[in-house]
Scaffold this motif. Structure first.
Motif, PDB file in Angstrom:
ATOM      1  N   UNK A 199       0.828  -1.208   0.000  1.00 42.99           N
ATOM      2  CA  UNK A 199       0.000   0.000   0.000  1.00 42.99           C
ATOM      3  C   UNK A 199       0.858   1.253   0.000  1.00 42.99           C
ATOM      4  N   UNK A 200       0.381   2.279  -0.733  1.00 44.03           N
ATOM      5  CA  UNK A 200       1.122   3.524  -0.817  1.00 44.03           C
ATOM      6  C   UNK A 200       0.895   4.318   0.464  1.00 44.03           C
ATOM      7  N   UNK A 201       1.948   4.635   1.142  1.00 45.28           N
ATOM      8  CA  UNK A 201       1.861   5.396   2.388  1.00 45.28           C
ATOM      9  C   UNK A 201       2.205   6.852   2.074  1.00 45.28           C
ATOM     10  N   UNK A 202       1.280   7.798   2.351  1.00 43.92           N
ATOM     11  CA  UNK A 202       1.581   9.195   2.065  1.00 43.92           C
ATOM     12  C   UNK A 202       2.850   9.636   2.773  1.00 43.92           C
ATOM     13  N   UNK A 203       3.645  10.446   2.078  1.00 44.76           N
ATOM     14  CA  UNK A 203       4.896  10.897   2.666  1.00 44.76           C
ATOM     15  C   UNK A 203       4.687  12.059   3.623  1.00 44.76           C
ATOM     16  N   UNK A 204       3.511  12.661   3.633  1.00 44.19           N
ATOM     17  CA  UNK A 204       3.236  13.795   4.503  1.00 44.19           C
ATOM     18  C   UNK A 204       1.779  13.755   4.920  1.00 44.19           C
ATOM     19  N   UNK A 205       1.508  14.115   6.163  1.00 46.13           N
ATOM     20  CA  UNK A 205       0.135  14.190   6.660  1.00 46.13           C
ATOM     21  C   UNK A 205      -0.136  15.595   7.170  1.00 46.13           C
ATOM     22  N   UNK A 206      -1.326  16.117   6.850  1.00 42.26           N
ATOM     23  CA  UNK A 206      -1.723  17.441   7.297  1.00 42.26           C
ATOM     24  C   UNK A 206      -2.326  17.420   8.701  1.00 42.26           C
ATOM     25  N   UNK A 262      -7.233   8.633   6.935  1.00 44.78           N
ATOM     26  CA  UNK A 262      -6.245   7.616   6.611  1.00 44.78           C
ATOM     27  C   UNK A 262      -6.339   7.199   5.145  1.00 44.78           C
ATOM     28  N   UNK A 263      -5.177   7.139   4.474  1.00 45.69           N
ATOM     29  CA  UNK A 263      -5.090   6.720   3.064  1.00 45.69           C
ATOM     30  C   UNK A 263      -6.051   7.510   2.179  1.00 45.69           C
ATOM     31  N   UNK A 264      -6.249   8.780   2.487  1.00 44.00           N
ATOM     32  CA  UNK A 264      -7.163   9.634   1.737  1.00 44.00           C
ATOM     33  C   UNK A 264      -6.552  11.018   1.578  1.00 44.00           C
ATOM     34  N   UNK A 265      -6.842  11.696   0.456  1.00 43.01           N
ATOM     35  CA  UNK A 265      -6.355  13.071   0.297  1.00 43.01           C
ATOM     36  C   UNK A 265      -7.264  14.113   0.948  1.00 43.01           C
ATOM     37  N   UNK A 266      -8.377  13.687   1.535  1.00 41.57           N
ATOM     38  CA  UNK A 266      -9.352  14.622   2.099  1.00 41.57           C
ATOM     39  C   UNK A 266      -8.886  15.117   3.474  1.00 41.57           C
ATOM     40  N   UNK A 273       1.012  25.235   1.063  1.00 39.68           N
ATOM     41  CA  UNK A 273       2.143  24.378   0.717  1.00 39.68           C
ATOM     42  C   UNK A 273       2.974  24.113   1.965  1.00 39.68           C
ATOM     43  N   UNK A 274       3.212  22.830   2.256  1.00 40.07           N
ATOM     44  CA  UNK A 274       4.048  22.443   3.394  1.00 40.07           C
ATOM     45  C   UNK A 274       5.503  22.419   2.945  1.00 40.07           C
ATOM     46  N   UNK A 275       6.236  23.456   3.293  1.00 46.91           N
ATOM     47  CA  UNK A 275       7.640  23.541   2.895  1.00 46.91           C
ATOM     48  C   UNK A 275       8.486  22.510   3.650  1.00 46.91           C
ATOM     49  N   UNK A 276       8.111  22.207   4.900  1.00 49.33           N
ATOM     50  CA  UNK A 276       8.745  21.151   5.691  1.00 49.33           C
ATOM     51  C   UNK A 276       7.630  20.410   6.422  1.00 49.33           C
ATOM     52  N   UNK A 277       8.002  19.438   7.246  1.00 52.58           N
ATOM     53  CA  UNK A 277       6.991  18.712   8.022  1.00 52.58           C
ATOM     54  C   UNK A 277       6.280  19.608   9.021  1.00 52.58           C
ATOM     55  N   UNK A 278       6.882  20.754   9.358  1.00 57.41           N
ATOM     56  CA  UNK A 278       6.303  21.619  10.380  1.00 57.41           C
ATOM     57  C   UNK A 278       5.933  23.021   9.907  1.00 57.41           C
ATOM     58  N   UNK A 298      -5.667  17.214  -0.590  1.00 54.50           N
ATOM     59  CA  UNK A 298      -4.210  17.271  -0.518  1.00 54.50           C
ATOM     60  C   UNK A 298      -3.562  16.568  -1.709  1.00 54.50           C
ATOM     61  N   UNK A 299      -2.581  17.226  -2.295  1.00 49.55           N
ATOM     62  CA  UNK A 299      -1.683  16.625  -3.277  1.00 49.55           C
ATOM     63  C   UNK A 299      -0.309  16.545  -2.609  1.00 49.55           C
ATOM     64  N   UNK A 300      -0.193  15.584  -1.667  1.00 44.78           N
ATOM     65  CA  UNK A 300       1.016  15.442  -0.871  1.00 44.78           C
ATOM     66  C   UNK A 300       1.273  16.729  -0.089  1.00 44.78           C
ATOM     67  N   UNK A 301       2.281  17.513  -0.462  1.00 46.86           N
ATOM     68  CA  UNK A 301       2.608  18.721   0.294  1.00 46.86           C
ATOM     69  C   UNK A 301       1.770  19.925  -0.109  1.00 46.86           C
TER      70      UNK A 301
END
Length: 215
Positions: A38-45, A84-88, A167-172, A125-128
């Motif tokens: 399963x594809x695990x998102x690299x970033x979570x909002x 979880x596992x969703x872009x929403x 846009x998430x420039x970093x994790x924080x 969300x489109x990742x970051x």
């Protein structure tokens, strides 16, 4: 004896041929395909955040010739949750700002010195990157001054809708651009024994930078 040797060799050859023919008739089995992980998102909002923002506001009133405009500077705080596992992404946010918004015409001046809002947010969300819409309750200080008659002020309450791109420039750390429209309705103002009803709506563009806590 030679006859027995010949017959034995012939039997071995016949058995070898029959075994090869039987093996050729067996169905071929392919190895089972590997199951994709399963594809695990690299970033979570998901998480709480606080930020600072600034921008420009322009609006309108029913007072002839009075169209308040000016700068806004303040802060905001909120919480996002990404399924979880969703872009929403859903969330809630509140902000409070100092405002330098005013205009005057014909001896009448309208001023706003602070404003804020509490909004629900829904995004994709489109990742970051996060594209979102927002709407909720808006509130602002409103003051009307009539030359030679005095002034009156109200805390106006209305509604707001808008959206933006974050846009998430970093994790924080994230940055964003935001647009909103707010309608503060009509309020009654009294000055020098007279009174009148004045409305106010505004458009606003804002830029902000926020810190997301990694809880």
């Amino acid at each position: 004896m030679i006859r027995n040797i010949v017959l034995g060799a012939a039997s071995v050859a016949a058995l070898t041929f029959a075994s090869a023919a039987f093996a050729a008739d067996l169905p071929a089995y392919e190895p089972a395909p590997a199951v994709a992980a399963p594809v695990v998102p690299s970033f979570s909002w998901t998480g709480p955040y606080v930020g600072v923002q600034g921008g420009y506001s322009w609006g309108d009133t029913n007072i002839p010739g009075v169209k308040p405009k000016g700068f806004v500077l303040g802060g905001y705080a909120g919480y996002n949750y990404q399924f979880d596992n969703s872009p929403v992404v859903v969330g809630v946010e509140t902000d409070l700002n100092y405002a330098d918004i005013d205009d005057k015409s014909g001896g009448v001046k309208a001023t706003t010195r602070w404003n804020g809002a509490t909004r629900a947010r829904v995004g994709y969300a489109f990742d970051h990157f996060l594209v979102y819409g927002a709407g909720g309750l808006a509130y602002a200080d409103r003051k009307v001054r009539v030359a030679g008659f005095g002034k009156d002020s109200k805390t106006a309450v209305g509604w707001t809708v808008g959206g933006g791109l974050e846009y998430a420039a970093t994790d924080n750390v994230s940055v964003r651009a935001d647009y909103r429209y707010a309608d503060y309705g009509k309020d009654t103002f009294r000055a020098g024994g007279g009174r009148g009803r004045a409305d106010y709506d505004e458009h606003r563009v804002m830029a902000g930078v926020a810190y997301k806590f990694g809880w």
